[in-house]
Design a protein around this motif. Structure first.
Motif, mmCIF file in Angstrom:
data_model
loop_
_atom_site.group_PDB
_atom_site.id
_atom_site.type_symbol
_atom_site.label_atom_id
_atom_site.label_comp_id
_atom_site.label_asym_id
_atom_site.label_seq_id
_atom_site.Cartn_x
_atom_site.Cartn_y
_atom_site.Cartn_z
ATOM 1 N N ARG A 131 57.364 69.670 108.008
ATOM 2 C CA ARG A 131 57.242 68.237 107.760
ATOM 3 C C ARG A 131 56.203 67.712 106.504
ATOM 4 N NH1 ARG A 131 57.533 64.238 112.562
ATOM 5 N NH2 ARG A 131 57.787 62.976 110.662
ATOM 6 N N ALA A 132 55.141 68.652 106.390
ATOM 7 C CA ALA A 132 54.201 68.463 105.392
ATOM 8 C C ALA A 132 55.079 68.636 103.983
ATOM 9 C CB ALA A 132 53.080 69.469 105.174
ATOM 10 N N GLY A 133 55.742 69.895 103.771
ATOM 11 C CA GLY A 133 56.578 69.821 102.615
ATOM 12 C C GLY A 133 57.471 68.832 102.325
ATOM 13 N N LEU A 134 57.906 68.404 103.598
ATOM 14 C CA LEU A 134 59.183 67.218 103.265
ATOM 15 C C LEU A 134 58.453 66.002 102.668
ATOM 16 C CD1 LEU A 134 62.206 66.173 103.769
ATOM 17 C CD2 LEU A 134 61.497 65.655 106.127
ATOM 18 N N GLY A 135 57.327 65.556 103.347
ATOM 19 C CA GLY A 135 56.745 64.432 102.936
ATOM 20 C C GLY A 135 56.215 64.595 101.344
ATOM 21 N N TRP A 161 58.870 55.644 100.442
ATOM 22 C CA TRP A 161 57.406 56.028 100.522
ATOM 23 C C TRP A 161 57.010 55.940 101.817
ATOM 24 C CZ3 TRP A 161 53.643 52.812 102.339
ATOM 25 C CH2 TRP A 161 53.826 51.577 102.348
ATOM 26 N N VAL A 162 57.413 54.807 102.744
ATOM 27 C CA VAL A 162 56.944 54.937 104.367
ATOM 28 C C VAL A 162 57.204 56.154 105.066
ATOM 29 C CG1 VAL A 162 57.395 53.572 106.361
ATOM 30 C CG2 VAL A 162 57.189 52.289 104.419
ATOM 31 N N ILE A 163 58.546 56.623 104.815
ATOM 32 C CA ILE A 163 59.106 58.011 105.384
ATOM 33 C C ILE A 163 58.135 59.116 105.047
ATOM 34 C CG2 ILE A 163 60.994 59.659 105.559
ATOM 35 C CD1 ILE A 163 62.624 57.170 105.314
ATOM 36 N N GLY A 164 57.828 59.197 103.824
ATOM 37 C CA GLY A 164 57.112 60.412 103.012
ATOM 38 C C GLY A 164 55.838 60.533 103.724
ATOM 39 N N VAL A 165 55.070 59.233 103.704
ATOM 40 C CA VAL A 165 53.472 58.916 104.484
ATOM 41 C C VAL A 165 53.659 59.375 105.822
ATOM 42 C CG1 VAL A 165 51.701 57.532 104.966
ATOM 43 C CG2 VAL A 165 52.769 57.526 102.808
ATOM 44 N N ALA A 166 54.758 58.984 106.592
ATOM 45 C CA ALA A 166 54.821 59.181 108.139
ATOM 46 C C ALA A 166 54.965 60.505 108.269
ATOM 47 C CB ALA A 166 56.145 58.537 108.598
ATOM 48 N N CYS A 167 55.872 61.112 107.392
ATOM 49 C CA CYS A 167 55.888 62.606 107.469
ATOM 50 C C CYS A 167 54.745 63.617 107.368
ATOM 51 C CB CYS A 167 57.001 63.185 106.618
ATOM 52 S SG CYS A 167 58.746 63.016 106.911
ATOM 53 N N LEU A 168 53.930 63.084 106.504
ATOM 54 C CA LEU A 168 52.437 63.847 106.261
ATOM 55 C C LEU A 168 51.760 63.449 107.376
ATOM 56 C CD1 LEU A 168 52.087 63.208 102.672
ATOM 57 C CD2 LEU A 168 52.451 65.337 103.531
#
Length: 290
Positions: free
Chosen positions: A273-277, A134-141
């Motif tokens: 990056r947005a899609g990855l997040g 979840w940290v990684i996902g938020v950081a990507c967005l």
């Protein structure tokens, strides 16, 4: 997957073996130097394949592969900065472009060195919450949004020769964000350089050169940590395979990225990056990824 610790060091990569580490070496090499976050991919790819998380120690040590690729690709720049700086100091030429660039890189490296030392126990701890998806996902967005804003606001006119010391400091402070998994060192520094008005290819060039001291320090420190943890000989050979494969794929990545940025914008990376997040957060919230 359960955490694998050796004297407090996350050593999950040891259990993966040569073939899987070679595959992850390619993944690491392709994503380490692109503004897409290698950590995000090194957590997501093993999770999707049902593999053991290779761990933060592997990710940190693998930065040496990126170091080898950067030095090889930008050898003329590296030689110009180092040899040119020495000659400038010897002749008292304090306005030498090579010396000023070297000074800018050194000063800009100080923030991440301090932050890295202060946070090292947290960053490399087994099961650290900073490596949670979840940290990684938020950081990507967040980084996708910032890169989009940089692309929209930048004039893309300056080159590295026009940078001031304060510009380098700003990019150096942005580099500290790379300590958060999912942010991406190249992503944070490239974004900051674009905000300062650098041309895209010049922003990438400075991002790579600026990263040399930080990447070298982080990678060598991690090798020392692994040495102190007394990992077995097989672990070193597994790591060596990852480093060799990672160095080759990193070199190819730099070559492709520099040519891409000479002709195109960074919008594909924003979208990716947005899609990855979104994918990561969907997996966490809806599918129970961890």
């Amino acid at each position: 997957m359960a955490d694998v610790c050796t004297q407090g060091v996350d050593t999950g990569f040891v259990a993966l073996g040569y073939a899987k580490i070679a595959i992850l070496g390619v993944v690491q090499g392709l994503t380490e130097l692109l503004p897409v976050s290698s950590t995000a991919h090194m957590r997501l790819v093993p999770a999707l394949l049902g593999w053991q998380d290779p761990g933060s120690a592997f990710s940190a040590a693998m930065q040496l592969a990126a170091l080898a690729a950067i030095v090889s690709y930008f050898w003329s720049d590296v030689r110009s900065v180092t040899v040119g700086s020495v000659d400038a100091i010897r002749h008292g030429d304090w306005r030498s472009p090579s010396l000023l660039l070297a000074l800018a890189i050194v000063i800009a490296t100080v923030p991440i060195v301090i932050a890295g030392l202060l946070l090292s126990s947290t960053l490399n701890a087994c099961g650290t919450s900073l490596r949670s998806l979840w940290v990684i996902g938020v950081a990507c967005l967040v980084m996708a949004l910032l890169l989009a804003l940089a692309e929209l606001s930048s004039r893309h006119r300056k080159d590295t020769g026009q940078m001031r010391i304060m510009d380098a400091v700003i990019v150096g402070i942005a580099q500290v964000g790379a300590l958060i998994p999912g942010v991406s060192r190249s992503g944070s520094t490239l974004t900051a350089a674009l905000f300062l008005g650098l041309k895209r290819e010049e922003a990438a060039r400075f991002s790579f050169l600026l990263g040399l001291p930080a990447i070298a320090l982080a990678g060598l420190r991690e090798l020392f940590v692994l040495y102190k943890a007394h990992i077995p000989a097989e672990a070193w050979s597994v790591l060596a395979v990852g480093l060799i494969v990672g160095a080759i794929s990193s070199f190819v990545t730099i070559w492709g990225l520099m040519r891409f940025l000479e002709r195109f914008s960074t919008w594909p990376f924003v979208i990716y990056r947005a899609g990855l997040g979104v994918v990561i957060l969907f997996g966490v919230l809806a599918l129970g990824w961890n």
